[in-house]
Design a protein around this motif. Sequence first.
Motif, PDB file in Angstrom:
ATOM      1  N   ARG A  10       0.910  -1.274  -0.201  1.00  0.00           N
ATOM      2  CA  ARG A  10      -0.311  -0.014   0.048  1.00  0.00           C
ATOM      3  C   ARG A  10       0.781   1.237   0.056  1.00  0.00           C
ATOM      4  NH1 ARG A  10      -1.458  -1.574   5.757  1.00  0.00           N
ATOM      5  NH2 ARG A  10      -3.337  -2.425   4.958  1.00  0.00           N
ATOM      6  N   PHE A  11       1.985   1.145   0.587  1.00  0.00           N
ATOM      7  CA  PHE A  11       2.944   2.534   0.414  1.00  0.00           C
ATOM      8  C   PHE A  11       3.416   2.719  -0.948  1.00  0.00           C
ATOM      9  CE2 PHE A  11       7.424   3.412   0.005  1.00  0.00           C
ATOM     10  CZ  PHE A  11       7.648   4.766   0.622  1.00  0.00           C
ATOM     11  N   LEU A  12       3.732   1.772  -1.720  1.00  0.00           N
ATOM     12  CA  LEU A  12       4.031   2.059  -3.227  1.00  0.00           C
ATOM     13  C   LEU A  12       2.581   2.560  -3.997  1.00  0.00           C
ATOM     14  CD1 LEU A  12       6.519  -1.047  -3.755  1.00  0.00           C
ATOM     15  CD2 LEU A  12       6.756   1.421  -3.207  1.00  0.00           C
ATOM     16  N   ARG A  13       1.561   1.715  -3.570  1.00  0.00           N
ATOM     17  CA  ARG A  13       0.564   2.357  -4.185  1.00  0.00           C
ATOM     18  C   ARG A  13      -0.045   3.522  -4.132  1.00  0.00           C
ATOM     19  NH1 ARG A  13      -3.764  -0.836  -2.832  1.00  0.00           N
ATOM     20  NH2 ARG A  13      -2.932  -2.036  -1.561  1.00  0.00           N
ATOM     21  N   ALA A  14       0.079   3.993  -2.608  1.00  0.00           N
ATOM     22  CA  ALA A  14      -0.312   5.241  -2.330  1.00  0.00           C
ATOM     23  C   ALA A  14       0.760   6.424  -3.122  1.00  0.00           C
ATOM     24  CB  ALA A  14       0.129   5.335  -0.883  1.00  0.00           C
ATOM     25  N   LEU A  15       1.935   6.186  -3.183  1.00  0.00           N
ATOM     26  CA  LEU A  15       2.947   7.116  -3.936  1.00  0.00           C
ATOM     27  C   LEU A  15       2.325   7.254  -5.339  1.00  0.00           C
ATOM     28  CD1 LEU A  15       6.471   5.894  -2.408  1.00  0.00           C
ATOM     29  CD2 LEU A  15       5.147   8.278  -1.938  1.00  0.00           C
ATOM     30  N   ARG A  16       2.031   6.045  -5.853  1.00  0.00           N
ATOM     31  CA  ARG A  16       1.488   6.009  -7.229  1.00  0.00           C
ATOM     32  C   ARG A  16       0.000   6.778  -7.403  1.00  0.00           C
ATOM     33  NH1 ARG A  16       4.090   0.819  -7.437  1.00  0.00           N
ATOM     34  NH2 ARG A  16       1.796  -0.198  -7.050  1.00  0.00           N
ATOM     35  N   ARG A  17      -0.554   7.182  -6.356  1.00  0.00           N
ATOM     36  CA  ARG A  17      -1.681   7.848  -6.263  1.00  0.00           C
ATOM     37  C   ARG A  17      -2.861   6.784  -6.678  1.00  0.00           C
ATOM     38  NH1 ARG A  17      -3.308  11.584  -8.588  1.00  0.00           N
ATOM     39  NH2 ARG A  17      -4.103  12.802  -6.880  1.00  0.00           N
ATOM     40  N   GLY A 278      -3.826  19.633   3.956  1.00  0.00           N
ATOM     41  CA  GLY A 278      -4.980  19.864   3.074  1.00  0.00           C
ATOM     42  C   GLY A 278      -4.362  21.226   2.287  1.00  0.00           C
ATOM     43  N   GLU A 279      -3.949  22.074   2.663  1.00  0.00           N
ATOM     44  CA  GLU A 279      -3.477  23.159   1.911  1.00  0.00           C
ATOM     45  C   GLU A 279      -2.384  22.716   0.895  1.00  0.00           C
ATOM     46  OE1 GLU A 279      -0.973  27.189   2.270  1.00  0.00           O
ATOM     47  OE2 GLU A 279      -1.798  26.423   4.131  1.00  0.00           O
ATOM     48  N   ALA A 280      -1.391  21.992   1.409  1.00  0.00           N
ATOM     49  CA  ALA A 280      -0.437  21.437   0.566  1.00  0.00           C
ATOM     50  C   ALA A 280      -1.233  20.477  -0.580  1.00  0.00           C
ATOM     51  CB  ALA A 280       0.546  20.523   1.405  1.00  0.00           C
ATOM     52  N   ARG A 281      -1.922  19.791  -0.251  1.00  0.00           N
ATOM     53  CA  ARG A 281      -2.689  18.943  -1.380  1.00  0.00           C
ATOM     54  C   ARG A 281      -3.231  19.908  -2.365  1.00  0.00           C
ATOM     55  NH1 ARG A 281      -7.249  17.431  -2.591  1.00  0.00           N
ATOM     56  NH2 ARG A 281      -8.256  18.396  -0.834  1.00  0.00           N
ATOM     57  N   ARG A 282      -3.856  21.020  -1.798  1.00  0.00           N
ATOM     58  CA  ARG A 282      -4.446  22.033  -2.862  1.00  0.00           C
ATOM     59  C   ARG A 282      -3.492  22.593  -3.659  1.00  0.00           C
ATOM     60  NH1 ARG A 282      -8.019  22.199   1.426  1.00  0.00           N
ATOM     61  NH2 ARG A 282      -6.835  23.852   2.469  1.00  0.00           N
ATOM     62  N   ARG A 283      -2.480  22.989  -3.286  1.00  0.00           N
ATOM     63  CA  ARG A 283      -1.402  23.599  -3.815  1.00  0.00           C
ATOM     64  C   ARG A 283      -0.585  22.700  -4.959  1.00  0.00           C
ATOM     65  NH1 ARG A 283       2.335  26.349   0.276  1.00  0.00           N
ATOM     66  NH2 ARG A 283       3.752  26.402  -1.199  1.00  0.00           N
ATOM     67  N   VAL A 284      -0.566  21.565  -4.919  1.00  0.00           N
ATOM     68  CA  VAL A 284       0.416  20.548  -5.629  1.00  0.00           C
ATOM     69  C   VAL A 284      -0.795  19.780  -6.481  1.00  0.00           C
ATOM     70  CG1 VAL A 284       2.257  20.419  -4.128  1.00  0.00           C
ATOM     71  CG2 VAL A 284       0.454  18.714  -4.230  1.00  0.00           C
ATOM     72  N   GLY A 285      -2.062  19.592  -6.274  1.00  0.00           N
ATOM     73  CA  GLY A 285      -3.023  18.930  -6.980  1.00  0.00           C
ATOM     74  C   GLY A 285      -2.672  17.687  -7.158  1.00  0.00           C
ATOM     75  N   ASP A 286      -2.734  17.242  -8.462  1.00  0.00           N
ATOM     76  CA  ASP A 286      -2.360  15.610  -8.572  1.00  0.00           C
ATOM     77  C   ASP A 286      -1.111  15.242  -9.358  1.00  0.00           C
ATOM     78  OD1 ASP A 286      -2.973  16.613 -11.186  1.00  0.00           O
ATOM     79  OD2 ASP A 286      -4.509  15.427 -11.565  1.00  0.00           O
ATOM     80  N   ARG A 287      -0.252  16.186  -9.042  1.00  0.00           N
ATOM     81  CA  ARG A 287       1.010  16.017  -9.592  1.00  0.00           C
ATOM     82  C   ARG A 287       1.947  14.996  -8.837  1.00  0.00           C
ATOM     83  NH1 ARG A 287       3.375  22.069  -9.939  1.00  0.00           N
ATOM     84  NH2 ARG A 287       1.862  22.262  -8.370  1.00  0.00           N
ATOM     85  N   VAL A 288       1.603  14.915  -7.595  1.00  0.00           N
ATOM     86  CA  VAL A 288       2.653  14.191  -6.709  1.00  0.00           C
ATOM     87  C   VAL A 288       1.921  13.863  -5.621  1.00  0.00           C
ATOM     88  CG1 VAL A 288       4.911  15.299  -7.356  1.00  0.00           C
ATOM     89  CG2 VAL A 288       3.374  16.241  -5.179  1.00  0.00           C
ATOM     90  N   ALA A 289       2.249  12.596  -4.823  1.00  0.00           N
ATOM     91  CA  ALA A 289       1.807  12.221  -3.648  1.00  0.00           C
ATOM     92  C   ALA A 289       2.309  13.133  -2.522  1.00  0.00           C
ATOM     93  CB  ALA A 289       2.084  10.643  -3.437  1.00  0.00           C
TER      94      ALA A 289
END
Length: 357
Positions: A10-17, A278-289
């Motif tokens: 699950r660690f690797l899958r989460a990194l791959r989003r 949550g703010e960090a997620r909004r700033r980077v969007g779906d570019r990275v985990a």
Amino acid sequence: MADEVLVNDRFLRALRREPVDTTPIWVMRQAGRYLPEYRETRGRAGSFMGLATNPERACEVTLQPLERFDLDAAILFSDILTIPDAMGLGLSFANGEGPRFARPVRSAADIERLAVPDMDGELRYVMDAVRLIRQELHGRVPLIGFSGSPWTLACYMVEGEGSRDFARVKALAWNEPALAHRLLDTVARSVAVYLIAQANAGAQALMIFDTWGGLLGPAPFREFSLRYMSQVVDALKADAASRDLPVILFSKGAMGQLEALADTGCTGLGIDWSIDIGEARRRVGDRVALQGNLDPAVLRASPEIVEREARAVLDSFGNHPGHVFNLGHGITPEVDPENVKVLVDTVHAHGRKIRQD
């Protein structure tokens, strides 16, 4: 090992989003002084370097936290300063003190003498440890290999020891930028070769610790830290051994640079506790985990507060792909291991709840 099936990926899958059943968690410095079994093994080793340079003992302490906690990844037990030590700078750790180099880099001649270390020579013990840990994990969880960032390694190499502000290396960057870039390029090439060697030895994810990137202002950060992390990422993506492995960048104190860090081509970003996830997620969007970002000091509070703060991080990130739970920096020696168990169990339980709601 190439055909090994991971029991828990699950660690690797989460990194791959990709979708996961719950949020994976591992903890920076999860093999460390807060564990009595680690202290016992280090005592037998005689010194930190005696522990880190012995593949069997490094394997032993890498696996210790996995016996206590339901963690989703193992991380190689080593030190970020192995590369400059292999360059001949003479690394030592005094009792109760941080790292120290006998021969710091202080002149153009010192920089000219530096060369990329031999991965089958001075750094073979690291690769032997990676191979042994992979063998002993038996596919239980993925293994993370790592390095310090070029800028962070240069900080120690020039200063010769730890520092609050690393004024010497900053002065070098300002006064002699061409010389600073020569140093950083040599270190960046060394970091890339080092991480590729770890990938060849069996590491399944790679992490770059930019511990002192936050000491730099925005423009110097891009010139002296980000530029060389990007160089390393490019080299990893160009090599057959490492191109398919997730790469995590963690630049402590540089949360104003999230977007630029996400543009390096890395897979994930570690974030410290100075920003809401949550703010960090909004700033980077779906570019990275994203990986993080509980304040390590929370683990010195009561179990109820540990639970509350862990749930708050998970709720802030929300039911979105691409979250690996971690601390915003390394675990500290004073932490009660029972609180780490509370943290791990809370993250898994609440992570499942979020996905069911």
